[in-house]
Write a protein that holds these residues in place. Structure first.
Motif, PDB file in Angstrom:
ATOM      1  N   THR A  12      13.244  -6.019  78.416  1.00 57.14           N
ATOM      2  CA  THR A  12      14.695  -6.173  78.296  1.00 57.14           C
ATOM      3  C   THR A  12      15.456  -5.550  79.458  1.00 57.14           C
ATOM      4  OG1 THR A  12      14.853  -4.111  77.035  1.00 57.14           O
ATOM      5  CG2 THR A  12      14.550  -6.139  75.777  1.00 57.14           C
ATOM      6  N   GLY A  13      14.809  -4.625  80.146  1.00 57.92           N
ATOM      7  CA  GLY A  13      15.482  -3.952  81.252  1.00 57.92           C
ATOM      8  C   GLY A  13      16.485  -2.930  80.780  1.00 57.92           C
ATOM      9  N   ALA A  14      16.516  -2.634  79.484  1.00 58.35           N
ATOM     10  CA  ALA A  14      17.453  -1.662  78.942  1.00 58.35           C
ATOM     11  C   ALA A  14      16.809  -0.974  77.752  1.00 58.35           C
ATOM     12  CB  ALA A  14      18.747  -2.357  78.508  1.00 58.35           C
ATOM     13  N   GLN A  15      17.302   0.216  77.454  1.00 56.43           N
ATOM     14  CA  GLN A  15      16.757   0.954  76.324  1.00 56.43           C
ATOM     15  C   GLN A  15      17.146   0.265  75.024  1.00 56.43           C
ATOM     16  OE1 GLN A  15      14.763   3.918  76.286  1.00 56.43           O
ATOM     17  NE2 GLN A  15      14.528   3.023  74.258  1.00 56.43           N
ATOM     18  N   ALA A  16      16.169  -0.113  74.244  1.00 56.99           N
ATOM     19  CA  ALA A  16      16.419  -0.746  72.957  1.00 56.99           C
ATOM     20  C   ALA A  16      15.957   0.186  71.849  1.00 56.99           C
ATOM     21  CB  ALA A  16      15.683  -2.082  72.869  1.00 56.99           C
ATOM     22  N   ALA A  17      16.567   0.040  70.681  1.00 56.97           N
ATOM     23  CA  ALA A  17      16.138   0.831  69.547  1.00 56.97           C
ATOM     24  C   ALA A  17      14.737   0.412  69.140  1.00 56.97           C
ATOM     25  CB  ALA A  17      17.114   0.624  68.395  1.00 56.97           C
ATOM     26  N   ASP A  18      13.941   1.350  68.687  1.00 63.48           N
ATOM     27  CA  ASP A  18      12.612   1.024  68.179  1.00 63.48           C
ATOM     28  C   ASP A  18      12.398   1.837  66.904  1.00 63.48           C
ATOM     29  OD1 ASP A  18       9.993   0.416  67.650  1.00 63.48           O
ATOM     30  OD2 ASP A  18       9.391   0.417  69.750  1.00 63.48           O
ATOM     31  N   THR A  19      12.961   1.310  65.839  1.00 66.79           N
ATOM     32  CA  THR A  19      12.925   2.002  64.557  1.00 66.79           C
ATOM     33  C   THR A  19      11.501   2.169  64.051  1.00 66.79           C
ATOM     34  OG1 THR A  19      15.092   1.047  64.065  1.00 66.79           O
ATOM     35  CG2 THR A  19      13.874   2.000  62.223  1.00 66.79           C
ATOM     36  N   LEU A  20      10.677   1.150  64.230  1.00 70.20           N
ATOM     37  CA  LEU A  20       9.299   1.222  63.742  1.00 70.20           C
ATOM     38  C   LEU A  20       8.519   2.317  64.466  1.00 70.20           C
ATOM     39  CD1 LEU A  20       8.485  -2.577  63.323  1.00 70.20           C
ATOM     40  CD2 LEU A  20       8.777  -0.882  61.500  1.00 70.20           C
ATOM     41  N   ALA A  21       8.742   2.468  65.773  1.00 67.01           N
ATOM     42  CA  ALA A  21       8.069   3.532  66.515  1.00 67.01           C
ATOM     43  C   ALA A  21       8.526   4.902  66.030  1.00 67.01           C
ATOM     44  CB  ALA A  21       8.344   3.380  68.009  1.00 67.01           C
ATOM     45  N   LYS A  22       9.822   5.024  65.772  1.00 64.95           N
ATOM     46  CA  LYS A  22      10.359   6.300  65.275  1.00 64.95           C
ATOM     47  C   LYS A  22       9.766   6.640  63.908  1.00 64.95           C
ATOM     48  CE  LYS A  22      14.329   6.861  63.162  1.00 64.95           C
ATOM     49  NZ  LYS A  22      15.744   6.985  62.768  1.00 64.95           N
ATOM     50  N   ILE A  23       9.673   5.631  63.031  1.00 70.83           N
ATOM     51  CA  ILE A  23       9.105   5.843  61.699  1.00 70.83           C
ATOM     52  C   ILE A  23       7.628   6.214  61.797  1.00 70.83           C
ATOM     53  CG2 ILE A  23       8.529   4.701  59.521  1.00 70.83           C
ATOM     54  CD1 ILE A  23      11.105   3.000  59.926  1.00 70.83           C
ATOM     55  N   ALA A  24       6.912   5.520  62.689  1.00 69.32           N
ATOM     56  CA  ALA A  24       5.483   5.801  62.867  1.00 69.32           C
ATOM     57  C   ALA A  24       5.252   7.232  63.346  1.00 69.32           C
ATOM     58  CB  ALA A  24       4.883   4.808  63.861  1.00 69.32           C
ATOM     59  N   GLU A  25       6.087   7.679  64.260  1.00 69.33           N
ATOM     60  CA  GLU A  25       5.918   9.018  64.839  1.00 69.33           C
ATOM     61  C   GLU A  25       6.274  10.116  63.837  1.00 69.33           C
ATOM     62  OE1 GLU A  25       7.067  11.507  68.892  1.00 69.33           O
ATOM     63  OE2 GLU A  25       7.985   9.560  68.499  1.00 69.33           O
ATOM     64  N   SER A  26       7.351   9.880  63.074  1.00 68.29           N
ATOM     65  CA  SER A  26       7.810  10.908  62.134  1.00 68.29           C
ATOM     66  C   SER A  26       7.079  10.858  60.791  1.00 68.29           C
ATOM     67  CB  SER A  26       9.314  10.746  61.880  1.00 68.29           C
ATOM     68  OG  SER A  26       9.572   9.529  61.193  1.00 68.29           O
TER      69      SER A  26
END
Length: 296
Positions: A19-33
């Motif tokens: 995308t060339g820009a920072q996008a939200a990644d809710t699934l990554a955040k959930i996986a990490e936490s």
């Protein structure tokens, strides 16, 4: 670093590159936490409301729970922690945009103004602004509200609709705002306002759970028809796809219709009173169209 977290981080990096820009990644955040945070409302009957301390129930709560199950499967985290957070009409959008909550399924209108800050899943209900009044008030429509005090709820589209209507029709209403729907209803119950302007389905729900339901009625034509949808972080196509796919799957399988019957046609807690509200033509159409189209 756990493999699941590493994979989620790599997916985020790929998305960032694409995308060339920072996008939200809710699934990554959930996986990490190891945790997903769901919002709920305290008095949005029958969508999301309390049936005892810290016990949210309702149609939208069950939609949220279906998403949780899909996230567990997607991330292979059967023991995913689920955190619940109460929200109001006023703070629900900021809590999504700042990442405090991951999903808000309550009684939120999907419109273009909100779409600038958040994303919406497939629409799951359609409603319009009407008036809750005491039967003794003799108020039957909006013209009867001239020079009277009318309640609505802070942070809702209904409050904006009523202000606009008040100006256009020169009714000189005094519009007062409750912090939530229960607070606004109390203004009518205690005769500090003659009417409560809100989505009709929420008004029927409040009457069903009132101390004396027979004292109240819903009057007036709908000023507009608006869709409800679950709210999630903006610019997160992966999470939106998971949420949409979950709801569309329920709509295709008939599970969504069964859920609707449970909460809108059958007796519901806490008083066991049915709302007896058949599915609207707009919602029936959306069980085939699967649209997330906002109100203007």
């Amino acid at each position: 670093m756990k493999l699941s977290v590493l994979m989620a981080s790599m997916a985020a990096a790929v998305l960032l590159t694409a995308t060339g820009a920072q996008a939200a990644d809710t699934l990554a955040k959930i996986a990490e936490s190891g945790k997903i945070t769901l919002a709920y409302r305290e008095s949005s009957v029958p969508f999301s409301y309390l049936d005892g301390p810290n016990k949210p129930i309702g149609f939208s709560v069950e939609l949220s729970n279906a998403v949780v199950e899909a996230v567990k499967k997607k991330l292979n985290k059967p023991n995913l922690q689920v955190a619940l957070m109460p929200v109001t009409s006023q703070n629900r959008i900021p809590l999504i945009t700042n990442g405090t909550i991951d999903l808000e399924c309550g009684s939120t209108t999907n419109n273009t103004a909100r779409g600038k800050d958040v994303a919406f899943a497939v629409n799951h209900f359609y409603t319009g602004t009407r008036l809750l009044v005491k039967k003794t008030s003799k108020i039957k429509d909006y013209a009867d509200l001239a020079k009277k005090t009318v309640a609505s709820t802070t942070g809702t589209t209904n409050a904006l609709v009523m202000r606009k209507y008040n100006t256009e029709k020169n009714l000189d209403m005094n519009i007062v705002l409750g912090k939530d729907h229960a607070d606004a209803f109390l203004l009518v119950e205690s005769d500090r306002a003659v009417a409560f302007a809100m989505d009709d389905i929420l008004l029927f729900g409040l009457i069903g759970n009132a101390k004396t339901p027979a004292d109240y009625e819903v009057v007036g034509e709908s000023l507009q028809v608006e869709p409800y949808a679950c709210m999630l972080p903006k610019d997160d196509p992966a999470f939106k796809k998971l949420v949409d796919d979950t709801f569309i799957g329920m709509m295709k399988s008939g599970e969504f219709e069964k859920l609707y019957t449970k909460w809108f046609m059958q007796p519901i807690p806490p008083k066991g009173v049915p709302l007896n509200l058949p599915m609207s033509p707009q919602l029936k159409d959306n069980l085939k169209a699967f649209s997330d189209k906002p109100a203007t």
